[in-house]
Design a protein around this motif. Structure first.
Motif, PDB file in Angstrom:
ATOM      1  N   ALA A 187       0.846  -1.200   0.000  1.00 23.25           N
ATOM      2  CA  ALA A 187       0.000   0.000   0.000  1.00 23.25           C
ATOM      3  C   ALA A 187       0.881   1.250   0.000  1.00 23.25           C
ATOM      4  CB  ALA A 187      -0.908   0.003   1.227  1.00 23.25           C
ATOM      5  N   PRO A 188       0.349   2.363  -0.471  1.00 26.60           N
ATOM      6  CA  PRO A 188       1.129   3.602  -0.415  1.00 26.60           C
ATOM      7  C   PRO A 188       1.364   4.028   1.039  1.00 26.60           C
ATOM      8  CG  PRO A 188      -1.120   4.027  -1.174  1.00 26.60           C
ATOM      9  CD  PRO A 188      -0.973   2.536  -1.062  1.00 26.60           C
ATOM     10  N   GLY A 189       2.474   4.715   1.277  1.00 26.88           N
ATOM     11  CA  GLY A 189       2.850   5.143   2.623  1.00 26.88           C
ATOM     12  C   GLY A 189       1.751   5.817   3.424  1.00 26.88           C
ATOM     13  N   PRO A 190       0.965   6.745   2.824  1.00 26.72           N
ATOM     14  CA  PRO A 190      -0.084   7.408   3.603  1.00 26.72           C
ATOM     15  C   PRO A 190      -1.171   6.462   4.129  1.00 26.72           C
ATOM     16  CG  PRO A 190       0.464   8.719   1.681  1.00 26.72           C
ATOM     17  CD  PRO A 190       1.179   7.398   1.522  1.00 26.72           C
ATOM     18  N   ALA A 191      -1.267   5.243   3.590  1.00 29.00           N
ATOM     19  CA  ALA A 191      -2.245   4.272   4.097  1.00 29.00           C
ATOM     20  C   ALA A 191      -1.951   3.900   5.549  1.00 29.00           C
ATOM     21  CB  ALA A 191      -2.252   3.024   3.218  1.00 29.00           C
ATOM     22  N   PHE A 192      -0.710   4.091   5.974  1.00 21.83           N
ATOM     23  CA  PHE A 192      -0.306   3.823   7.355  1.00 21.83           C
ATOM     24  C   PHE A 192      -1.265   4.488   8.342  1.00 21.83           C
ATOM     25  CE2 PHE A 192       2.139   5.105  11.107  1.00 21.83           C
ATOM     26  CZ  PHE A 192       2.784   3.930  11.477  1.00 21.83           C
ATOM     27  N   TRP A 193      -1.675   5.727   8.036  1.00 23.21           N
ATOM     28  CA  TRP A 193      -2.510   6.505   8.940  1.00 23.21           C
ATOM     29  C   TRP A 193      -3.976   6.099   8.876  1.00 23.21           C
ATOM     30  CZ3 TRP A 193       0.380   8.251  12.377  1.00 23.21           C
ATOM     31  CH2 TRP A 193       1.678   8.669  12.072  1.00 23.21           C
ATOM     32  N   ARG A 194      -4.345   5.249   7.951  1.00 19.85           N
ATOM     33  CA  ARG A 194      -5.739   4.841   7.774  1.00 19.85           C
ATOM     34  C   ARG A 194      -6.038   3.512   8.469  1.00 19.85           C
ATOM     35  NH1 ARG A 194      -8.680   8.836   6.252  1.00 19.85           N
ATOM     36  NH2 ARG A 194     -10.123   7.399   5.297  1.00 19.85           N
ATOM     37  N   LEU A 195      -5.061   2.949   9.145  1.00 22.63           N
ATOM     38  CA  LEU A 195      -5.216   1.657   9.814  1.00 22.63           C
ATOM     39  C   LEU A 195      -5.325   1.850  11.319  1.00 22.63           C
ATOM     40  CD1 LEU A 195      -2.413  -0.196   7.839  1.00 22.63           C
ATOM     41  CD2 LEU A 195      -4.880  -0.474   7.517  1.00 22.63           C
ATOM     42  N   ASP A 196      -6.312   1.209  11.906  1.00 19.03           N
ATOM     43  CA  ASP A 196      -6.518   1.275  13.348  1.00 19.03           C
ATOM     44  C   ASP A 196      -6.195  -0.093  13.944  1.00 19.03           C
ATOM     45  OD1 ASP A 196      -7.273   2.184  15.863  1.00 19.03           O
ATOM     46  OD2 ASP A 196      -9.387   1.684  15.548  1.00 19.03           O
ATOM     47  N   VAL A 197      -5.324  -0.116  14.926  1.00 21.60           N
ATOM     48  CA  VAL A 197      -4.945  -1.354  15.598  1.00 21.60           C
ATOM     49  C   VAL A 197      -5.303  -1.194  17.078  1.00 21.60           C
ATOM     50  CG1 VAL A 197      -3.055  -2.942  16.141  1.00 21.60           C
ATOM     51  CG2 VAL A 197      -3.041  -1.678  13.966  1.00 21.60           C
ATOM     52  N   PRO A 198      -6.448  -1.755  17.486  1.00 17.32           N
ATOM     53  CA  PRO A 198      -6.851  -1.620  18.894  1.00 17.32           C
ATOM     54  C   PRO A 198      -5.889  -2.331  19.842  1.00 17.32           C
ATOM     55  CG  PRO A 198      -8.697  -2.332  17.516  1.00 17.32           C
ATOM     56  CD  PRO A 198      -7.452  -2.442  16.683  1.00 17.32           C
ATOM     57  N   PRO A 199      -5.845  -1.881  21.091  1.00 18.46           N
ATOM     58  CA  PRO A 199      -4.999  -2.555  22.075  1.00 18.46           C
ATOM     59  C   PRO A 199      -5.415  -4.017  22.263  1.00 18.46           C
ATOM     60  CG  PRO A 199      -5.755  -0.449  22.917  1.00 18.46           C
ATOM     61  CD  PRO A 199      -6.509  -0.713  21.648  1.00 18.46           C
ATOM     62  N   LEU A 200      -4.431  -4.844  22.532  1.00 19.61           N
ATOM     63  CA  LEU A 200      -4.611  -6.250  22.864  1.00 19.61           C
ATOM     64  C   LEU A 200      -5.433  -7.002  21.816  1.00 19.61           C
ATOM     65  CD1 LEU A 200      -3.320  -7.739  25.188  1.00 19.61           C
ATOM     66  CD2 LEU A 200      -5.471  -7.640  26.410  1.00 19.61           C
ATOM     67  N   THR A 201      -5.034  -6.813  20.556  1.00 24.10           N
ATOM     68  CA  THR A 201      -5.630  -7.573  19.461  1.00 24.10           C
ATOM     69  C   THR A 201      -4.518  -8.297  18.706  1.00 24.10           C
ATOM     70  OG1 THR A 201      -5.544  -5.657  17.973  1.00 24.10           O
ATOM     71  CG2 THR A 201      -7.625  -6.041  19.143  1.00 24.10           C
ATOM     72  N   ALA A 202      -4.936  -9.307  17.951  1.00 24.24           N
ATOM     73  CA  ALA A 202      -3.992 -10.113  17.190  1.00 24.24           C
ATOM     74  C   ALA A 202      -4.161  -9.852  15.705  1.00 24.24           C
ATOM     75  CB  ALA A 202      -4.215 -11.593  17.483  1.00 24.24           C
ATOM     76  N   THR A 203      -3.054  -9.767  15.015  1.00 23.74           N
ATOM     77  CA  THR A 203      -3.016  -9.730  13.556  1.00 23.74           C
ATOM     78  C   THR A 203      -2.217 -10.944  13.130  1.00 23.74           C
ATOM     79  OG1 THR A 203      -3.131  -7.321  13.514  1.00 23.74           O
ATOM     80  CG2 THR A 203      -2.263  -8.409  11.544  1.00 23.74           C
ATOM     81  N   ASP A 204      -2.840 -11.787  12.328  1.00 24.60           N
ATOM     82  CA  ASP A 204      -2.204 -13.022  11.893  1.00 24.60           C
ATOM     83  C   ASP A 204      -1.724 -12.889  10.457  1.00 24.60           C
ATOM     84  OD1 ASP A 204      -2.825 -14.593  14.295  1.00 24.60           O
ATOM     85  OD2 ASP A 204      -4.908 -14.433  13.624  1.00 24.60           O
ATOM     86  N   LEU A 205      -0.502 -13.339  10.208  1.00 26.90           N
ATOM     87  CA  LEU A 205       0.054 -13.412   8.864  1.00 26.90           C
ATOM     88  C   LEU A 205       0.422 -14.857   8.599  1.00 26.90           C
ATOM     89  CD1 LEU A 205       1.459 -10.650  10.327  1.00 26.90           C
ATOM     90  CD2 LEU A 205       2.073 -10.352   7.967  1.00 26.90           C
ATOM     91  N   SER A 206       0.080 -15.328   7.428  1.00 29.05           N
ATOM     92  CA  SER A 206       0.516 -16.659   7.038  1.00 29.05           C
ATOM     93  C   SER A 206       0.939 -16.602   5.581  1.00 29.05           C
ATOM     94  CB  SER A 206      -0.595 -17.699   7.241  1.00 29.05           C
ATOM     95  OG  SER A 206      -1.702 -17.402   6.423  1.00 29.05           O
ATOM     96  N   GLY A 207       1.960 -17.348   5.268  1.00 26.34           N
ATOM     97  CA  GLY A 207       2.456 -17.363   3.902  1.00 26.34           C
ATOM     98  C   GLY A 207       3.955 -17.482   3.878  1.00 26.34           C
ATOM     99  N   ARG A 208       4.511 -16.799   2.911  1.00 23.34           N
ATOM    100  CA  ARG A 208       5.960 -16.794   2.753  1.00 23.34           C
ATOM    101  C   ARG A 208       6.365 -15.461   2.147  1.00 23.34           C
ATOM    102  NH1 ARG A 208       3.572 -20.472   0.469  1.00 23.34           N
ATOM    103  NH2 ARG A 208       3.089 -20.727  -1.691  1.00 23.34           N
ATOM    104  N   SER A 209       7.638 -15.213   2.128  1.00 25.15           N
ATOM    105  CA  SER A 209       8.132 -13.943   1.628  1.00 25.15           C
ATOM    106  C   SER A 209       7.548 -13.634   0.260  1.00 25.15           C
ATOM    107  CB  SER A 209       9.665 -13.994   1.555  1.00 25.15           C
ATOM    108  OG  SER A 209      10.168 -12.709   1.261  1.00 25.15           O
ATOM    109  N   GLY A 210       6.955 -12.483   0.130  1.00 20.27           N
ATOM    110  CA  GLY A 210       6.359 -12.054  -1.128  1.00 20.27           C
ATOM    111  C   GLY A 210       4.904 -12.446  -1.300  1.00 20.27           C
ATOM    112  N   ARG A 211       4.381 -13.298  -0.442  1.00 19.77           N
ATOM    113  CA  ARG A 211       2.982 -13.743  -0.563  1.00 19.77           C
ATOM    114  C   ARG A 211       2.428 -14.016   0.827  1.00 19.77           C
ATOM    115  NH1 ARG A 211      -1.664 -15.107  -0.734  1.00 19.77           N
ATOM    116  NH2 ARG A 211      -2.761 -16.323  -2.279  1.00 19.77           N
ATOM    117  N   TRP A 212       1.742 -13.032   1.380  1.00 16.97           N
ATOM    118  CA  TRP A 212       1.216 -13.144   2.738  1.00 16.97           C
ATOM    119  C   TRP A 212      -0.295 -12.968   2.739  1.00 16.97           C
ATOM    120  CZ3 TRP A 212       4.246 -14.695   6.618  1.00 16.97           C
ATOM    121  CH2 TRP A 212       5.623 -14.577   6.464  1.00 16.97           C
TER     122      TRP A 212
END
Length: 190
Positions: free
Chosen positions: A154-179
């Protein structure tokens, strides 16, 4: 090889509650209690990593996790704004805040730019992709946002459009280049 990474955002503390650039403060009593109540709700991991911040280390401890502190997982370096609230900085340096919020390369605080944080997060993710097994990492909200921006290209300014609440999990699965991403899961929820 498929890698599985779960990122846990820290529990509530005064800095988060007051929109204060991290001042190294501990979890507040309600944040610690909420983290303690979620202990045992996480799937087992082959390795546990922790951002060096006090709130991340205390969150890991409250969750019953014993992890390795990894400097590369640190949150965004806010330089001379560290410890100040966003309102305080906005009152003193409105143009600097606006530049920081709109230009991912801006560093009016003398710390680290959003783009540099995203690059650091991307390097960490690339290295993490080489680890076979499940990784659990307790990291600052801005590190989670940087990884999401990186994974989605995503473009850099998208950083400010994401909300990460306290004590939540973000899961990533995959491999380098494909997540694949699963965002904002409350601890204990599936």
């Amino acid at each position: 090889m498929t890698s599985r990474i779960t990122l846990i955002s820290p529990a509530m503390n005064r800095s988060l509650r007051e929109t204060r650039f991290d001042d190294g403060g501990p979890l507040d009593p309600s944040g610690a209690a909420r983290a303690e109540s979620a202990a045992g709700a996480l799937r087992s991991a082959d390795r546990v990593l922790v951002s060096p911040s006090v709130r991340c280390r205390e969150t890991a401890s409250a969750l019953g996790l014993s992890g390795v502190v990894e400097a590369e997982l640190a949150g965004l370096d806010m330089g001379r704004w560290r410890g100040l609230t966003l309102d305080e900085v906005m009152a003193r340096e409105p143009d600097a805040v606006m530049a920081w919020l709109t230009d991912p390369d801006a560093v009016p605080h003398g710390g680290e730019s959003v783009r540099v944080l995203c690059a650091r997060a991307g390097r960490w993710l690339e290295a993490a992709a080489g680890f076979e097994g499940r990784t659990l990492a307790v990291v600052e909200q801005e590190f989670v946002r940087a990884l999401v921006v990186t994974v989605l290209d995503a473009p850099g300014p998208a950083f400010w459009r994401l909300d990460v609440p306290p004590l939540t999990a973000t899961d990533l699965s995959g491999r380098s280049g494909r997540w694949n991403l699963r965002l904002g899961r409350e601890l204990g929820g599936e």
